[in-house]
Design a protein around this motif. Structure first.
Motif, short mmCIF file in Angstrom:
data_model
loop_
_atom_site.label_atom_id
_atom_site.label_comp_id
_atom_site.label_asym_id
_atom_site.label_seq_id
_atom_site.Cartn_x
_atom_site.Cartn_y
_atom_site.Cartn_z
N ARG A 47 86.28 20.35 -14.14
CA ARG A 47 87.67 21.39 -14.94
C ARG A 47 86.69 22.41 -15.95
N THR A 48 85.87 22.50 -16.06
CA THR A 48 85.51 23.99 -16.98
C THR A 48 85.79 24.89 -16.07
N VAL A 49 86.41 25.62 -17.04
CA VAL A 49 86.53 27.11 -15.65
C VAL A 49 85.15 28.20 -16.52
N VAL A 50 84.62 28.36 -15.10
CA VAL A 50 83.24 29.26 -15.25
C VAL A 50 83.20 30.91 -14.76
N LEU A 51 83.65 31.93 -15.88
CA LEU A 51 83.57 33.34 -15.98
C LEU A 51 82.66 34.25 -16.48
N ALA A 52 82.05 34.58 -15.61
CA ALA A 52 81.16 35.91 -15.11
C ALA A 52 81.63 36.50 -15.84
N LEU A 53 80.90 36.93 -17.29
CA LEU A 53 81.10 37.93 -17.87
C LEU A 53 79.78 39.15 -17.79
N SER A 54 79.56 40.06 -17.52
CA SER A 54 77.86 40.97 -16.79
C SER A 54 78.34 42.07 -16.77
N GLY A 63 86.17 33.01 -11.51
CA GLY A 63 85.60 34.72 -11.98
C GLY A 63 84.85 35.33 -12.26
N TYR A 64 84.96 36.40 -12.42
CA TYR A 64 84.23 37.74 -12.80
C TYR A 64 84.30 38.84 -12.71
N LEU A 65 83.51 39.38 -14.70
CA LEU A 65 84.06 40.08 -15.21
C LEU A 65 83.16 41.00 -16.13
N GLN A 113 93.86 37.98 -20.25
CA GLN A 113 94.71 37.62 -18.66
C GLN A 113 93.47 36.91 -17.66
N CYS A 114 92.77 37.41 -17.88
CA CYS A 114 91.93 36.57 -16.56
C CYS A 114 92.19 35.26 -17.39
N ILE A 115 90.94 35.31 -18.31
CA ILE A 115 91.07 33.52 -18.79
C ILE A 115 92.18 32.49 -18.52
N GLU A 116 93.65 33.40 -18.72
CA GLU A 116 94.91 32.64 -18.27
C GLU A 116 95.23 31.79 -16.89
N GLU A 117 94.43 33.28 -16.14
CA GLU A 117 94.80 33.12 -14.91
C GLU A 117 94.00 32.81 -14.13
N VAL A 163 85.44 44.85 -10.41
CA VAL A 163 85.71 44.21 -10.01
C VAL A 163 86.21 43.62 -9.19
N LYS A 164 87.26 44.06 -9.28
CA LYS A 164 88.48 43.83 -7.90
C LYS A 164 87.91 44.51 -7.08
#
Length: 213
Positions: A81-88, A106-108, A119-123, A135-136
């Motif tokens: 359930r943990t959300v992982v967002l790449a920040l690189s 996601g990827y940022l 916004q990305c964390i919320e999404e 990234v988009k």
């Protein structure tokens, strides 16, 4: 536009650059509903997650002890359930795809703005896939590997792949690993088959593109 997260969340920041970590902590502390934890390597994060829960992990790809792509996979195995967002700073399309295939939400890129980050964390917390603007743009470009899954290799295949890339012959690999020549040749054929290529040059190119080496 200012984004404010409505619910309290715990966020783990994983990056080996102190300035990046402190910058993110300062930014996120402006949000009263956010609690942050910071780690400089993958091992410390995994150790923490064995006894603690976080809602979101902001994960760098290049870490001093392990590839962030592998860390992402382990996080999702331990805490689905943990959300992982790449920040690189890594902007290669193949790396973005690997992170998503290993469970990232996601990827940022690190030049993301404060509002865009929130916004990305919320999404992502709402179940979406979150990309920063750059990234988009990367994902919108066609790639010859889009329809090709990242090859799943065994530990032995990865070992032999690295030796092939290092220029060793099948006999040299067999001697080094105490295997029969037949066994090494079988692994070599399996590697070519999994990668969907016909020769070693193409194999090494795909392995490099997908950071398998």
């Amino acid at each position: 536009m200012t984004v404010t997260l409505a619910e309290k969340i715990e966020i783990a920041i994983v990056d080996d650059h102190p300035m990046v970590v402190e910058g993110l902590k300062t930014l996120l502390k402006k949000e009263k509903n956010i609690v942050t934890h910071s780690f400089t390597n993958g091992a410390n994060l995994i150790s923490f997650l064995q006894n603690n829960e976080v809602d979101v992990v902001l994960l760098d790809i290049v870490l001093p002890d392990v590839n962030g792509i592998e860390v992402c996979k382990e996080i999702k195995t331990m805490a689905s359930r943990t959300v992982v967002l790449a920040l690189s700073n890594q902007a290669e399309r193949s790396i973005i795809l690997q992170m998503l295939q290993n469970g990232a939400s996601g990827y940022l890129l690190k030049n993301v703005s404060a509002d865009e980050l929130l916004q990305c964390i919320e999404e992502a917390q709402k179940g979406g896939i979150a990309f920063s603007k750059e990234v988009k743009a990367i994902m919108a470009k066609p790639s010859q590997y889009d329809l090709q899954a990242v090859p799943s290799l065994t530990k032995r295949e990865k070992e032999i792949l690295k030796m092939i890339a290092g220029g060793k012959t099948s006999q040299q690999i067999a001697d080094t690993l105490f295997l029969s020549l037949f066994t090494v040749e079988t692994h070599r054929r399996n590697l070519l088959h999994k990668a969907g290529v016909k020769n070693v040059a193409e194999l090494i190119k795909i392995a490099t593109d997908y950071r398998l080496l």
